[in-house]
Each structure stands twice: as C-alpha cells, then as structure tokens.
Design a protein around this motif. Structure first.
Motif, PDB file in Angstrom:
ATOM      1  N   ASP A   1       0.856  -1.189   0.000  1.00  0.00           N
ATOM      2  CA  ASP A   1       0.000   0.000   0.000  1.00  0.00           C
ATOM      3  C   ASP A   1       0.891   1.237   0.000  1.00  0.00           C
ATOM      4  OD1 ASP A   1      -1.791   2.022   0.448  1.00  0.00           O
ATOM      5  OD2 ASP A   1      -2.714   1.132   2.235  1.00  0.00           O
ATOM      6  N   SER A   2       0.930   1.943  -1.112  1.00  0.00           N
ATOM      7  CA  SER A   2       1.811   3.105  -1.246  1.00  0.00           C
ATOM      8  C   SER A   2       1.407   4.255  -0.333  1.00  0.00           C
ATOM      9  CB  SER A   2       1.822   3.584  -2.702  1.00  0.00           C
ATOM     10  OG  SER A   2       0.503   3.924  -3.127  1.00  0.00           O
ATOM     11  N   LEU A   3       0.183   4.218   0.202  1.00  0.00           N
ATOM     12  CA  LEU A   3      -0.290   5.299   1.069  1.00  0.00           C
ATOM     13  C   LEU A   3      -0.115   4.967   2.554  1.00  0.00           C
ATOM     14  CD1 LEU A   3      -3.550   6.242  -0.878  1.00  0.00           C
ATOM     15  CD2 LEU A   3      -1.314   7.362  -0.965  1.00  0.00           C
ATOM     16  N   ASN A   4       0.327   3.764   2.852  1.00  0.00           N
ATOM     17  CA  ASN A   4       0.610   3.361   4.235  1.00  0.00           C
ATOM     18  C   ASN A   4       2.086   3.631   4.498  1.00  0.00           C
ATOM     19  OD1 ASN A   4       1.177   2.066   6.655  1.00  0.00           O
ATOM     20  ND2 ASN A   4      -0.018   0.243   6.180  1.00  0.00           N
ATOM     21  N   ARG A   5       2.373   4.616   5.345  1.00  0.00           N
ATOM     22  CA  ARG A   5       3.761   5.017   5.572  1.00  0.00           C
ATOM     23  C   ARG A   5       4.448   4.201   6.665  1.00  0.00           C
ATOM     24  NH1 ARG A   5       1.273  10.052   4.237  1.00  0.00           N
ATOM     25  NH2 ARG A   5       0.734  10.494   6.412  1.00  0.00           N
ATOM     26  N   GLN A   6       3.724   3.275   7.296  1.00  0.00           N
ATOM     27  CA  GLN A   6       4.349   2.410   8.284  1.00  0.00           C
ATOM     28  C   GLN A   6       5.272   1.409   7.571  1.00  0.00           C
ATOM     29  OE1 GLN A   6       4.047   2.694  11.580  1.00  0.00           O
ATOM     30  NE2 GLN A   6       2.670   4.437  11.341  1.00  0.00           N
ATOM     31  N   PRO A   7       6.385   1.008   8.208  1.00  0.00           N
ATOM     32  CA  PRO A   7       7.270   0.027   7.568  1.00  0.00           C
ATOM     33  C   PRO A   7       6.525  -1.265   7.241  1.00  0.00           C
ATOM     34  CG  PRO A   7       8.319   1.003   9.486  1.00  0.00           C
ATOM     35  CD  PRO A   7       6.891   1.450   9.511  1.00  0.00           C
ATOM     36  N   GLY A   8       6.811  -1.835   6.087  1.00  0.00           N
ATOM     37  CA  GLY A   8       6.173  -3.072   5.676  1.00  0.00           C
ATOM     38  C   GLY A   8       6.971  -4.284   6.112  1.00  0.00           C
ATOM     39  N   ILE A   9       6.691  -5.396   5.465  1.00  0.00           N
ATOM     40  CA  ILE A   9       7.338  -6.652   5.835  1.00  0.00           C
ATOM     41  C   ILE A   9       7.630  -7.434   4.560  1.00  0.00           C
ATOM     42  CG2 ILE A   9       5.178  -7.972   6.055  1.00  0.00           C
ATOM     43  CD1 ILE A   9       6.375  -9.262   8.572  1.00  0.00           C
ATOM     44  N   ARG A  10       8.728  -8.185   4.578  1.00  0.00           N
ATOM     45  CA  ARG A  10       9.092  -9.036   3.440  1.00  0.00           C
ATOM     46  C   ARG A  10       9.567 -10.359   4.009  1.00  0.00           C
ATOM     47  NH1 ARG A  10      13.862  -9.346  -0.302  1.00  0.00           N
ATOM     48  NH2 ARG A  10      14.938  -7.967   1.157  1.00  0.00           N
ATOM     49  N   VAL A  11       8.982 -11.455   3.529  1.00  0.00           N
ATOM     50  CA  VAL A  11       9.340 -12.758   4.082  1.00  0.00           C
ATOM     51  C   VAL A  11       9.947 -13.699   3.054  1.00  0.00           C
ATOM     52  CG1 VAL A  11       7.607 -12.606   5.900  1.00  0.00           C
ATOM     53  CG2 VAL A  11       7.000 -13.695   3.744  1.00  0.00           C
ATOM     54  N   ARG A  12       9.922 -13.321   1.798  1.00  0.00           N
ATOM     55  CA  ARG A  12      10.563 -14.149   0.769  1.00  0.00           C
ATOM     56  C   ARG A  12      10.656 -13.347  -0.525  1.00  0.00           C
ATOM     57  NH1 ARG A  12       5.636 -16.179   1.651  1.00  0.00           N
ATOM     58  NH2 ARG A  12       6.480 -17.792   3.016  1.00  0.00           N
ATOM     59  N   GLY A  13      11.671 -13.656  -1.335  1.00  0.00           N
ATOM     60  CA  GLY A  13      11.794 -13.050  -2.659  1.00  0.00           C
ATOM     61  C   GLY A  13      11.792 -11.533  -2.615  1.00  0.00           C
ATOM     62  N   ASP A  14      11.232 -10.945  -3.661  1.00  0.00           N
ATOM     63  CA  ASP A  14      11.169  -9.492  -3.759  1.00  0.00           C
ATOM     64  C   ASP A  14       9.823  -8.938  -3.300  1.00  0.00           C
ATOM     65  OD1 ASP A  14      13.731  -9.351  -4.839  1.00  0.00           O
ATOM     66  OD2 ASP A  14      12.988  -9.743  -6.864  1.00  0.00           O
ATOM     67  N   GLY A  15       8.881  -9.820  -2.985  1.00  0.00           N
ATOM     68  CA  GLY A  15       7.544  -9.369  -2.628  1.00  0.00           C
ATOM     69  C   GLY A  15       7.504  -8.702  -1.268  1.00  0.00           C
ATOM     70  N   ARG A  16       6.966  -7.510  -1.216  1.00  0.00           N
ATOM     71  CA  ARG A  16       6.847  -6.765   0.035  1.00  0.00           C
ATOM     72  C   ARG A  16       5.367  -6.548   0.334  1.00  0.00           C
ATOM     73  NH1 ARG A  16      10.681  -4.738   2.886  1.00  0.00           N
ATOM     74  NH2 ARG A  16      10.297  -3.171   4.484  1.00  0.00           N
ATOM     75  N   GLU A  17       5.012  -6.587   1.604  1.00  0.00           N
ATOM     76  CA  GLU A  17       3.630  -6.394   2.010  1.00  0.00           C
ATOM     77  C   GLU A  17       3.554  -5.278   3.045  1.00  0.00           C
ATOM     78  OE1 GLU A  17       1.963 -10.076   3.320  1.00  0.00           O
ATOM     79  OE2 GLU A  17       2.393 -11.110   1.433  1.00  0.00           O
ATOM     80  N   SER A  18       2.420  -4.624   3.080  1.00  0.00           N
ATOM     81  CA  SER A  18       2.173  -3.633   4.114  1.00  0.00           C
ATOM     82  C   SER A  18       1.680  -4.317   5.375  1.00  0.00           C
ATOM     83  CB  SER A  18       1.130  -2.616   3.630  1.00  0.00           C
ATOM     84  OG  SER A  18       1.617  -1.898   2.513  1.00  0.00           O
TER      85      SER A  18
END
Length: 413
Positions: free
Chosen positions: A140-157
């Motif tokens: 979510d580009s509008l969520n300024r809280q740090p996201g999370i990444r658990v594998r590969g290049d995929g990042r989640e909010s």
C-alpha cells in the motif's frame, strides 16, 4: 508499528472530509482530496460507537488506469474464500478506489493491493485469494508504516491496530545486529544447508541462552532477527541469547523436513548444538532451561517434536500457528482439516508428554480449525502435567504477528 488510536470525526478535519466524500460517492475537488490524503495517516482508523473493541478501517488506492478492479488482500480477512470482501469500490470518473472494513481493534496482519487488468478471465479471478494467483500484489503506497518481506522481492504492508500488542523491537526493514554472525554449511538432516549463529555483543562472562530457528532464511535474510534480538536485549526485555538458524534448501525440501518428523530435531540436538558450544568454550552458556526452539506453521510442529524427541536438550519451545493437520503419510491438507478431525500431532506429542519442557502455544484467532485444536492440545498438556501456556493473537497465519510473538515468547521465558 501500530496504527494510531482511532480518530473521532466530530469536526471537519481532513479525515472527516475524506470519509464524507467516499460515503457520498463523489469528490468535488480531486486535488483537495489527494491533499487531504497526504496529510493523514492511512489506512484511516475510526472508532465504532458502542463497540470499543472494533474499528472501521478505510483503505484508499490511487489509479487512473482502466481496470477491472482493485483487490485488497488482507491476511485471513479477505483472502481464500472471502475475496469478494476485498474488492475495492471506485468513485465514478475518478482515480480513487476505496474500501472500509470493520476489524477487531487488536488485529495485526499483512496485506497487499492487486490491480486487476481488464478482461481478466474468471479462472484467474477465482485464484485471487490463493497462493496460486497469477497476479503480484503491491504494498500500500499510502501506508507510511514500515512493511514486511518474508521471501523473494515481494513486500507487504502491515496493519497493526491500536490494541494489537506492541512490537517495539521490529522496524519492518531488515536489521543487522551489532554482534558476531558466523555462517557454515554442514550436513543436517541429510542435506548440506546453510547454518548461522548470531552471538550478541555482550561480554563472554555473561550467560547466553540459545534460540534455535528453523526457516532461518526468512528470519535472517528478510525479517532481521539479529537486530530485533539486540533491541530486546538493550531494553532489558530479554536476557542475552544467541540465535542458531537453520536454512531450508527450498520450499519442497522444507515441506519434506519440517512438521512431525524428528530427523532435523535430533540432528540439531545431538550434533549441531554440542558442536556450537564446543566451538565457543569461552562463552558461558545458560544451559537447558534457556535453550529454546521456536517454529511457525510446519516449523511450529517441529517445535513440538523438539519437546517430544529432545527434552534433554530443549527446556522450552515456542510454537506458533502449528500445522495441526499434518500426518506422516501426507494424506491430510489444511483445507480438508476440521475441528472434529483427529490430530496426529496432538496424539503423538501426548503419547509421551514432555513434562520437563515448557511449551508456549500461540495461534491466530482467524486460523479456523487450528484454533480449537491448539486450545485442546493446551488443555490436555496441562492435564498431563506439562507446563503449557496458550496465547491467541488477533490475526491470521502471518509473520506480521509471529515476529512479535517470538520476542514475547523469549520474554516469557
């Protein structure tokens, strides 16, 4: 990490203007709308009158492209069979997409946004909420809280509402610890695999506990467990401990070695841990009571196998969202496992209750049949004289809360 305490829109604020226009189904001034969006914290979190444990959470997405739709995939809220609840609304003749969900105020979970191209086939739409989806979700580009990444290049909010447990040790981005990180490639459980040992920067005379982590490629490479451990030690929340991480070779091998099999546990207990302590004879090791294996999902079952098959090594295990559906013959699947089904994992563990091992069972409240099975296992362990603790987090099958539960569990020790 948590979204702020919900606002009450009793005056004409930016948040109130946004919500009023979305509810009305039209925006009079698009430039002003997006200016308001930039001035508030998104997603918008609003209290629910008369329901202090609920929040109305509004997500906003911006896209002027010609799309069939936008899908918000929120862990165990809009995924799997609940895809329809995650399809966002578009304001007519605008680039504004939005969706409001009513959620428990203690919810913590990860999410992505997926833009659905025009003329997407029904077969592709039917897989939106599954791991077989042909689309790649975006944070979510509008969520300024740090996201999370658990594998590969995929990042989640990450959405962590105001009553969710705090996760002060985690900042969302991979963190490097200040201590010493040693890597080697021994044969463990029949495969050459990467093993890492993180030694925090404390004097050699300070007793060190030992935390053993399967799925170490996620914990070290993406989540930054060493930095979180440092932060928890610095704050005094946990006693100093080293982290021993064991990587999987790949996803297929992970499924073959984790779960209810004991080979990995026995190799760790009989070869790996003694080898580590022999390599660092000048360190003061805190001993069995502070030697703990923590695992999630299939790794959660591995943690229970550590209690069952290596109680002389592990004084405690942390078990998060265990795959209670697992069976030795591989015939069971999560989607087919119900509250009424027999649980091989529970029966195997209770066939020789590990009464000298402390067990902390954690499960997400939205994990379906796993929840009653975990609660029942806890009750049966207690009846068998095992020190068992059971904690239910408001969330799904998700590293967003597992990472917090890891530090919570170490602090519990």
């Amino acid at each position: 990490m948590r979204q702020s305490t919900p606002a009450v829109p009793d005056t004409i604020t930016a948040a109130a203007r946004i919500l009023e226009q979305l509810a009305a189904g039209g925006v009079s001034d698009s430039a002003q709308f997006w200016h308001d969006v930039e001035s508030v914290t998104l997603p918008l979190v609003i209290g629910v009158a008369g329901q202090p444990d609920q929040r109305d959470v509004t997500f906003v997405w911006r896209s002027a492209a010609s799309l069939q739709g936008v899908y918000l995939r929120l862990n165990r809220i809009t995924d799997k069979e609940r895809v329809g609840q995650g399809l966002m609304n578009r304001l007519p003749s605008s680039d504004i997409w939005w969706l409001t969900l009513r959620l428990p105020a203690s919810y913590c979970g990860s999410y992505t946004m997926t833009e659905i191209p025009p003329d997407t086939a029904p077969e592709a739409l039917s897989q939106l909420g599954t791991r077989f989806t042909p689309f790649t979700g975006q944070p979510d580009s509008l969520n300024r809280q740090p996201g999370i990444r658990v594998r590969g290049d995929g990042r989640e909010s990450v959405l962590a509402l105001d009553l969710a447990p705090a996760q002060e040790e985690w900042r969302g981005d991979t963190q490097c610890g200040r201590g010493e990180l040693v890597t080697w490639h021994p044969v463990i459980a029949g495969q050459t695999r990467r093993v890492r040992l993180y030694l925090p920067d404390v004097p050699d005379s300070v007793p060190l506990g030992l935390l053993v982590l399967p799925d170490a490629e996620t914990w070290f490479d993406y989540l930054g467990v060493s930095g979180a451990i440092d932060a928890a030690i610095d704050s005094g929340r946990i006693a100093p401990l080293a982290v021993l991480g064991i990587d999987n070779v790949d996803e297929t091998e992970r499924s073959a070695i984790l779960g209810g099999r004991s080979e990995l546990v026995q190799d760790i207990a009989e070869r790996l841990i003694p080898g580590v302590r022999a390599k660092y004879p000048d360190r003061v090791w805190a001993g069995r009571a502070h030697t703990v294996l923590a695992g999630q999902s299939l790794g959660g079952v591995t943690a229970l196998m550590a209690a069952r098959h290596a109680p002389e090594t592990f004084g405690a295990v942390l078990c998060h969202s265990p795959s209670m559906w697992w069976t030795p013959d591989g015939s069971s699947r999560p989607s087919l496992f119900s509250e009424r089904d027999d649980c091989w994992v529970s029966e195997h563990l209770l066939s020789s209750p590990p009464d000298s091992v402390r067990i902390r069972l954690c499960v997400g409240s939205l994990e379906g049949s796993t929840v009653p099975h975990v609660r029942q296992l806890h009750q049966r362990l207690c009846a068998a004289g095992v020190e068992s603790h059971c904690v239910v987090y408001t969330g799904g099958h998700d590293y967003a809360w597992w990472r917090g539960a890891l530090i919570d569990g170490i602090a519990w020790l």
